[in-house]
Design a protein around this motif. Structure first.
Motif, PDB file in Angstrom:
ATOM      1  N   MET A   1      46.313  -6.947  35.253  1.00  0.00           N
ATOM      2  CA  MET A   1      46.087  -7.519  33.934  1.00  0.00           C
ATOM      3  C   MET A   1      45.764  -6.407  32.938  1.00  0.00           C
ATOM      4  N   MET A   2      46.357  -6.444  31.769  1.00  0.00           N
ATOM      5  CA  MET A   2      46.218  -5.411  30.767  1.00  0.00           C
ATOM      6  C   MET A   2      44.766  -5.165  30.341  1.00  0.00           C
ATOM      7  N   THR A   3      43.967  -6.197  30.215  1.00  0.00           N
ATOM      8  CA  THR A   3      42.613  -6.057  29.698  1.00  0.00           C
ATOM      9  C   THR A   3      41.698  -5.320  30.661  1.00  0.00           C
ATOM     10  N   GLU A   4      42.098  -5.108  31.912  1.00  0.00           N
ATOM     11  CA  GLU A   4      41.248  -4.426  32.879  1.00  0.00           C
ATOM     12  C   GLU A   4      41.540  -2.934  32.948  1.00  0.00           C
ATOM     13  N   GLN A   5      42.518  -2.450  32.212  1.00  0.00           N
ATOM     14  CA  GLN A   5      42.841  -1.036  32.230  1.00  0.00           C
ATOM     15  C   GLN A   5      41.725  -0.222  31.596  1.00  0.00           C
ATOM     16  N   ARG A   6      41.560   0.992  32.098  1.00  0.00           N
ATOM     17  CA  ARG A   6      40.560   1.914  31.582  1.00  0.00           C
ATOM     18  C   ARG A   6      41.253   3.197  31.149  1.00  0.00           C
ATOM     19  N   TYR A   7      40.701   3.845  30.115  1.00  0.00           N
ATOM     20  CA  TYR A   7      41.304   5.042  29.552  1.00  0.00           C
ATOM     21  C   TYR A   7      40.253   6.134  29.392  1.00  0.00           C
ATOM     22  N   THR A   8      40.601   7.353  29.785  1.00  0.00           N
ATOM     23  CA  THR A   8      39.726   8.498  29.567  1.00  0.00           C
ATOM     24  C   THR A   8      39.879   8.963  28.120  1.00  0.00           C
ATOM     25  N   VAL A   9      39.053   9.915  27.740  1.00  0.00           N
ATOM     26  CA  VAL A   9      39.149  10.478  26.390  1.00  0.00           C
ATOM     27  C   VAL A   9      40.537  11.064  26.163  1.00  0.00           C
ATOM     28  N   ILE A  10      41.013  11.831  27.111  1.00  0.00           N
ATOM     29  CA  ILE A  10      42.332  12.462  26.977  1.00  0.00           C
ATOM     30  C   ILE A  10      43.423  11.405  26.854  1.00  0.00           C
ATOM     31  N   GLU A  11      43.370  10.379  27.690  1.00  0.00           N
ATOM     32  CA  GLU A  11      44.405   9.337  27.668  1.00  0.00           C
ATOM     33  C   GLU A  11      44.416   8.581  26.345  1.00  0.00           C
ATOM     34  N   ALA A  33      33.502   1.878  21.032  1.00  0.00           N
ATOM     35  CA  ALA A  33      32.427   2.395  21.869  1.00  0.00           C
ATOM     36  C   ALA A  33      32.942   2.547  23.298  1.00  0.00           C
ATOM     37  N   PRO A  34      32.518   3.615  23.964  1.00  0.00           N
ATOM     38  CA  PRO A  34      32.872   3.749  25.370  1.00  0.00           C
ATOM     39  C   PRO A  34      32.119   2.699  26.185  1.00  0.00           C
ATOM     40  N   LEU A  35      32.644   2.407  27.362  1.00  0.00           N
ATOM     41  CA  LEU A  35      32.009   1.397  28.207  1.00  0.00           C
ATOM     42  C   LEU A  35      30.587   1.797  28.587  1.00  0.00           C
ATOM     43  N   GLU A  36      30.378   3.068  28.920  1.00  0.00           N
ATOM     44  CA  GLU A  36      29.050   3.583  29.250  1.00  0.00           C
ATOM     45  C   GLU A  36      28.849   4.905  28.528  1.00  0.00           C
ATOM     46  N   PRO A  37      28.182   4.880  27.380  1.00  0.00           N
ATOM     47  CA  PRO A  37      28.067   6.073  26.543  1.00  0.00           C
ATOM     48  C   PRO A  37      27.322   7.243  27.208  1.00  0.00           C
ATOM     49  N   GLN A  38      26.487   6.985  28.209  1.00  0.00           N
ATOM     50  CA  GLN A  38      25.702   8.045  28.822  1.00  0.00           C
ATOM     51  C   GLN A  38      26.511   8.898  29.803  1.00  0.00           C
ATOM     52  N   THR A  39      27.676   8.427  30.216  1.00  0.00           N
ATOM     53  CA  THR A  39      28.494   9.162  31.167  1.00  0.00           C
ATOM     54  C   THR A  39      29.756   9.670  30.479  1.00  0.00           C
ATOM     55  N   ASP A  40      30.693  10.185  31.261  1.00  0.00           N
ATOM     56  CA  ASP A  40      31.986  10.557  30.692  1.00  0.00           C
ATOM     57  C   ASP A  40      32.589   9.315  30.062  1.00  0.00           C
TER      58      ASP A  40
END
Length: 101
Positions: A1-11, A33-40
Motif C-alpha cells: 500500500m502506498m501510504t506505508e512507504q517510507r523515505y529517507t532524506v536523500i530519497e 515533519a519526520p516520523l521521529e524527529p530525534q532519529t535519522d
C-alpha cells in the motif's frame, strides 16, 4: 500500500528535487515533519505528497519557503472550512426536509 512507504532524506530530496538544506528549512518551518524527529529523518507518503504540493505552490507563486508555509496553512484552513460547510449544509437539508439521519 502506498501510504506505508517510507523515505529517507536523500530519497525525498531526489523525488522533489531539492537539496537537503532546503528540506531542513521546510521541516523547521513545520511544512512537513519526520516520523521521529530525534532519529535519522524518515518521512511517510503523506509528507512526500504534502511536500510535492508545497514545491508546486512555491514555484507557481514564486514564494520563499516561509511564504509557502503560510499559503499551505491557509489552504488547509479553507479545505477544512469547505468540509465543515458541506456537512452543515447536509444537516440543514435533513432538518428542512425532515429526513432521518
Amino acid at each position: 500500500m502506498m501510504t506505508e512507504q517510507r523515505y529517507t532524506v536523500i530519497e525525498i530530496c531526489q523525488v522533489v528535487d531539492i537539496p537537503p538544506e532546503e528540506l531542513t528549512e521546510v521541516v523547521e518551518l513545520g511544512v512537513i515533519a519526520p516520523l521521529e524527529p530525534q532519529t535519522d529523518w524518515i518521512f511517510d507518503y503523506h509528507a512526500l505528497h504534502y511536500l510535492k504540493r508545497a514545491c508546486r505552490l512555491r514555484v507557481e507563486l514564486e514564494l520563499e519557503w516561509s511564504g509557502t508555509a503560510v499559503a499551505l496553512t491557509l489552504l488547509d484552513k479553507v479545505d477544512r472550512l469547505e468540509q465543515e460547510n458541506a456537512q452543515l449544509k447536509r444537516q440543514l437539508a435533513r432538518l428542512l426536509h425532515g429526513s432521518p439521519d
